[in-house]
Enzyme design. Structure first.
Site, PDB file in Angstrom:
ATOM      1  N   LYS A 206       0.844  -1.207   0.000  1.00 44.35           N
ATOM      2  CA  LYS A 206       0.000   0.000   0.000  1.00 44.35           C
ATOM      3  C   LYS A 206       0.876   1.253   0.000  1.00 44.35           C
ATOM      4  O   LYS A 206       0.687   2.159  -0.794  1.00 44.35           O
ATOM      5  CB  LYS A 206      -0.915  -0.029   1.227  1.00 44.35           C
ATOM      6  CG  LYS A 206      -1.829   1.158   1.336  1.00 44.35           C
ATOM      7  CD  LYS A 206      -2.810   1.001   2.492  1.00 44.35           C
ATOM      8  CE  LYS A 206      -3.539   2.320   2.734  1.00 44.35           C
ATOM      9  NZ  LYS A 206      -4.506   2.235   3.814  1.00 44.35           N
ATOM     10  N   GLU A 212      10.517  -4.493   4.731  1.00 45.60           N
ATOM     11  CA  GLU A 212      10.588  -5.909   4.357  1.00 45.60           C
ATOM     12  C   GLU A 212      10.303  -6.081   2.861  1.00 45.60           C
ATOM     13  O   GLU A 212      11.045  -6.746   2.133  1.00 45.60           O
ATOM     14  CB  GLU A 212       9.570  -6.743   5.153  1.00 45.60           C
ATOM     15  CG  GLU A 212       9.831  -6.852   6.634  1.00 45.60           C
ATOM     16  CD  GLU A 212       9.135  -5.772   7.450  1.00 45.60           C
ATOM     17  OE1 GLU A 212       8.846  -4.683   6.889  1.00 45.60           O
ATOM     18  OE2 GLU A 212       8.892  -6.015   8.647  1.00 45.60           O
ATOM     19  N   GLY A 267      -4.869  -2.060   4.972  1.00 44.35           N
ATOM     20  CA  GLY A 267      -4.103  -3.215   4.510  1.00 44.35           C
ATOM     21  C   GLY A 267      -4.805  -4.540   4.767  1.00 44.35           C
ATOM     22  O   GLY A 267      -4.903  -5.400   3.890  1.00 44.35           O
ATOM     23  N   ARG A 268      -5.328  -4.702   5.989  1.00 44.13           N
ATOM     24  CA  ARG A 268      -5.955  -5.994   6.332  1.00 44.13           C
ATOM     25  C   ARG A 268      -7.355  -6.136   5.745  1.00 44.13           C
ATOM     26  O   ARG A 268      -8.015  -7.147   5.956  1.00 44.13           O
ATOM     27  CB  ARG A 268      -5.965  -6.162   7.855  1.00 44.13           C
ATOM     28  CG  ARG A 268      -6.596  -5.009   8.593  1.00 44.13           C
ATOM     29  CD  ARG A 268      -6.220  -5.034  10.068  1.00 44.13           C
ATOM     30  NE  ARG A 268      -6.718  -3.881  10.812  1.00 44.13           N
ATOM     31  CZ  ARG A 268      -6.095  -2.709  10.889  1.00 44.13           C
ATOM     32  NH1 ARG A 268      -4.954  -2.525  10.249  1.00 44.13           N
ATOM     33  NH2 ARG A 268      -6.597  -1.718  11.593  1.00 44.13           N
ATOM     34  N   GLU A 353      -5.034  -6.756  14.593  1.00 41.25           N
ATOM     35  CA  GLU A 353      -4.537  -5.425  14.231  1.00 41.25           C
ATOM     36  C   GLU A 353      -5.698  -4.423  14.287  1.00 41.25           C
ATOM     37  O   GLU A 353      -5.498  -3.233  14.513  1.00 41.25           O
ATOM     38  CB  GLU A 353      -3.885  -5.443  12.844  1.00 41.25           C
ATOM     39  CG  GLU A 353      -2.858  -4.335  12.672  1.00 41.25           C
ATOM     40  CD  GLU A 353      -2.039  -4.440  11.397  1.00 41.25           C
ATOM     41  OE1 GLU A 353      -2.613  -4.283  10.306  1.00 41.25           O
ATOM     42  OE2 GLU A 353      -0.821  -4.682  11.478  1.00 41.25           O
ATOM     43  N   HIS A 384      -5.507 -33.513  17.242  1.00 40.65           N
ATOM     44  CA  HIS A 384      -4.392 -34.325  17.719  1.00 40.65           C
ATOM     45  C   HIS A 384      -3.260 -33.459  18.257  1.00 40.65           C
ATOM     46  O   HIS A 384      -2.118 -33.891  18.343  1.00 40.65           O
ATOM     47  CB  HIS A 384      -3.907 -35.235  16.590  1.00 40.65           C
ATOM     48  CG  HIS A 384      -5.001 -36.162  16.139  1.00 40.65           C
ATOM     49  ND1 HIS A 384      -5.234 -37.373  16.727  1.00 40.65           N
ATOM     50  CD2 HIS A 384      -5.967 -35.983  15.205  1.00 40.65           C
ATOM     51  CE1 HIS A 384      -6.289 -37.939  16.153  1.00 40.65           C
ATOM     52  NE2 HIS A 384      -6.756 -37.110  15.231  1.00 40.65           N
ATOM     53  N   LYS A 494       9.021  -0.346  14.290  1.00 44.91           N
ATOM     54  CA  LYS A 494       9.629   0.030  13.003  1.00 44.91           C
ATOM     55  C   LYS A 494      10.679   1.121  13.215  1.00 44.91           C
ATOM     56  O   LYS A 494      11.776   1.066  12.656  1.00 44.91           O
ATOM     57  CB  LYS A 494       8.557   0.576  12.051  1.00 44.91           C
ATOM     58  CG  LYS A 494       7.585  -0.454  11.507  1.00 44.91           C
ATOM     59  CD  LYS A 494       6.683   0.219  10.472  1.00 44.91           C
ATOM     60  CE  LYS A 494       5.476  -0.631  10.135  1.00 44.91           C
ATOM     61  NZ  LYS A 494       4.522   0.053   9.262  1.00 44.91           N
TER      62      LYS A 494
HETATM   63  O1  F6P Z   1       2.968  -2.697   9.799  1.00 44.82           O
HETATM   64  C1  F6P Z   1       1.622  -3.000   9.675  1.00 44.82           C
HETATM   65  C2  F6P Z   1       1.144  -2.730   8.283  1.00 44.82           C
HETATM   66  O2  F6P Z   1       0.981  -1.369   8.096  1.00 44.82           O
HETATM   67  C3  F6P Z   1      -0.142  -3.486   8.003  1.00 44.82           C
HETATM   68  O3  F6P Z   1      -1.261  -2.823   8.443  1.00 44.82           O
HETATM   69  C4  F6P Z   1      -0.060  -3.654   6.531  1.00 44.82           C
HETATM   70  O4  F6P Z   1      -0.947  -4.632   6.070  1.00 44.82           O
HETATM   71  C5  F6P Z   1       1.393  -4.019   6.373  1.00 44.82           C
HETATM   72  O5  F6P Z   1       2.056  -3.216   7.317  1.00 44.82           O
HETATM   73  C6  F6P Z   1       1.977  -3.836   5.004  1.00 44.82           C
HETATM   74  O6  F6P Z   1       1.926  -2.503   4.581  1.00 44.82           O
HETATM   75  P1  F6P Z   1       2.158  -2.113   3.076  1.00 44.82           P
HETATM   76  O7  F6P Z   1       1.089  -2.742   2.250  1.00 44.82           O
HETATM   77  O8  F6P Z   1       2.088  -0.608   3.040  1.00 44.82           O
HETATM   78  O9  F6P Z   1       3.521  -2.605   2.660  1.00 44.82           O
END
Ligand code: F6P
Length: 530
Positions: A206, A212, A267-268, A353, A384, A494
């Site tokens: 987003k 990452e 995002g979620r 979240e 199990h 972060k």
């Molecule tokens: O760090 C949490 C978050 O902002 C989530 O809400 C989101 O889904 C994820 O990081 C990834 O964010 P992006 O789509 O901006 O890389």
């Protein structure tokens, strides 16, 4: 909005809980032989049996009263019509617009967003058709065989869950990989043995700034160029899904190969936006649109159905009943459907979240619990492993069981055995086995569960299921008086990581001013890495 504990319904629920909390499900069922058919609700092809909950008709009536006193209906309309209900980020919350029909009108800042949603869907469809049919050629003229989605959080969990859930409907000549972790192993294992000339990377983010994802995307580009050499190859092998065109082009992806979405999609809550591009590549545009229609059907049900027959509202309210009145901390979600193996992981982000917050909308700290902890595994595997604790442990763990009547892979007795197990587990949890002479063989029972049943797992049903949980989370967030759509709680980690990275990377010994534990661990890591 008021602190929920001050509402008359909350106080009535407290008194009601004192009256019925000791009542056993055995007695509730004995007192009313119709309970198993009356405490049920059905909508959009999903059947919810909530009779094995520690409730009476009065509980439901009081929970509905709580929803009404919290203005759930009004707040739902505010969400659906684009009011900026995400107050800490001053944003509308319009994932429901992603599945609205073309003819709908949803206005944000004087602009109808529905045509924009459908324009992106059309662009995704045209692209998906080209890739799936082999018309989209890589830099050396080969069609695409492998698709790698690079993203994390909502830009990964929804896509990978949906891919696994709908694998049965997917194009089997394409192979899908999901890389999320900045641990180099994730990308290394995904690309092992893949030919870059036949591989498409979807960089899904987003913000397009998540460390990452950007680290994985850069390394994937290096991997590609190590073989294909020519930087022009990037245009044929990288596409982006983002709200941030400036960062996409800075990364070197032509914005002509970018599929957009908007700041009003959290995002979620984004698996049905362009973030679902890998899903669409897998299952095709028609199936993707069927999934969106499923979402929309559940949206309309939530928006209009009375709360005592409203699946998301009921599930949200029941979760709240156990959290705030019985003191339960967690909720198990147990799909008896192997294709839903990533569904619990997906729900963890969606629920935790969203509702893991201790600050109310007016800035006051809550004086009640929020945020159910979701966890689970597909049945029968969990039986199990951890079911022992649910049956005979000391904690109350309400369970959501899910099953489908028809298997997508019918094979002899498998499905009957599977369904016998889910029914048996719910029965054992509720009624137990009180009469064994040996204490360790006694099952107390009185352990609550919901049973969610549908005919068969298909794209529309998946959309309905996800929307159901989205609105259950919303129901709880409204009553808890929190902002379910921000995620400030992930920021501090972060910021600190960004400070520590140069301390790990510096050639010379850095001056450290963390606490003594963090300083020591940094020194040990630096020494060990050498
Ligand atoms: O760090 C949490 C978050 O902002 C989530 O809400 C989101 O889904 C994820 O990081 C990834 O964010 P992006 O789509 O901006 O890389």
């Amino acid at each position: 909005m008021p602190n929920p504990t001050t509402l008359p319904a909350w106080q009535a629920l407290q008194a009601h809980h004192a009256e019925i909390s000791k009542t056993h499900l055995r007695d509730l069922f004995a007192a009313d032989p119709t309970r198993g058919t009356t405490l049920t609700a059905e909508a959009a092809g999903l059947y919810l049996d909530f009779s094995k909950n520690r409730i009476t008709a009065e509980t439901i009536q009081l929970l509905v009263q709580l929803a009404n006193e919290s203005n759930l209906r009004g707040r739902t309309e505010a969400m659906f019509t684009g009011e900026k209900i995400n107050t800490t980020e001053n944003r509308a919350v319009l994932h429901t617009a992603l599945r609205a029909p073309k003819t709908a009108q949803i206005v944000v800042d004087n602009h109808n967003v529905v045509p924009d949603v459908h324009a992106v869907l059309d662009a995704m469809s045209a692209f998906a058709i080209k890739v799936r049919s082999g018309q989209w050629l890589g830099h050396t003229g080969k069609p695409i065989k492998n698709v790698i989605n690079i993203g994390i959080g909502g830009s990964d969990l929804g896509p990978v869950m949906a891919y696994e859930a709908l694998k049965h409907y997917s194009a089997r000549h394409l192979h899908f990989y999901y890389v999320s972790n900045v641990d180099g192993t994730d990308l290394a294992e995904a690309v092992l043995g893949l030919d870059p000339a036949e591989t498409l990377c979807i960089v899904s983010s987003k913000t397009f700034t998540t460390i990452e994802t950007m680290t994985n995307a850069s390394s994937a580009r290096q991997w590609l160029l190590a073989t294909l050499k020519d930087p022009a190859a990037v245009a044929k092998h990288f596409v982006a899904v983002s709200t941030n065109a400036a960062e996409v082009s800075k990364f070197g992806i032509d914005t002509a190969n970018m599929f957009g979405f908007w700041d009003w999609v959290g995002g979620r809550y984004s698996m049905d936006s362009a973030i679902g591009l890998s899903t669409m590549l897998a299952i095709g545009p028609d199936n993707f649109r069927a999934m969106l229609n499923g979402f929309h059907e559940m949206d309309e049900h939530f928006r209009t159905a009375p709360y005592d027959q409203n699946l998301p509202a009921l599930m949200g309210l029941l979760g709240l009943w156990y959290t705030n009145f019985f003191g339960a901390h967690t909720q198990a979600v147990l799909p008896y459907e192997q294709y839903l193996k990533r569904f619990p992981a997906y729900l963890q982000q969606l629920t935790m979240e969203s509702n893991g917050k201790y600050i109310q909308l007016d800035g006051e700290r809550v004086n009640y619990d929020t945020g159910v902890i979701y966890w689970g595994e597909p049945g029968t595997n969990g039986q199990h492993s951890f079911y022992q604790l649910i049956h005979q442990g000391t904690r109350l763990i309400p369970c959501d069981f899910l099953f489908f009547a028809k298997s997508l892979n019918p094979n002899g007795r498998h499905q009957d055995i599977l369904i016998a197990n889910v029914l048996a587990q719910a029965e054992a949890l509720a009624f137990g086995k009180p009469d064994s002479p040996e204490p360790h063989r006694v099952f107390e029972g009185n352990r609550p569960s919901n049973m969610l049943v549908a005919d068969q797992l298909d794209p529309a049903t998946l959309g309905k299921l996800v929307a159901l949980y989205e609105h259950a989370v919303f129901t709880q967030g409204i009553i808890w008086n929190i902002d379910s759509f921000d995620q400030w709680g992930v920021e501090l980690g972060k910021v600190l990581a960004n400070k520590i990275v140069p301390e790990l990377e510096s050639e010379t010994e850095p001056a450290l001013n963390h606490d003594s534990s963090t300083n020591n661990l940094i020194r040990r890591y630096r020494a060990a890495r050498r």
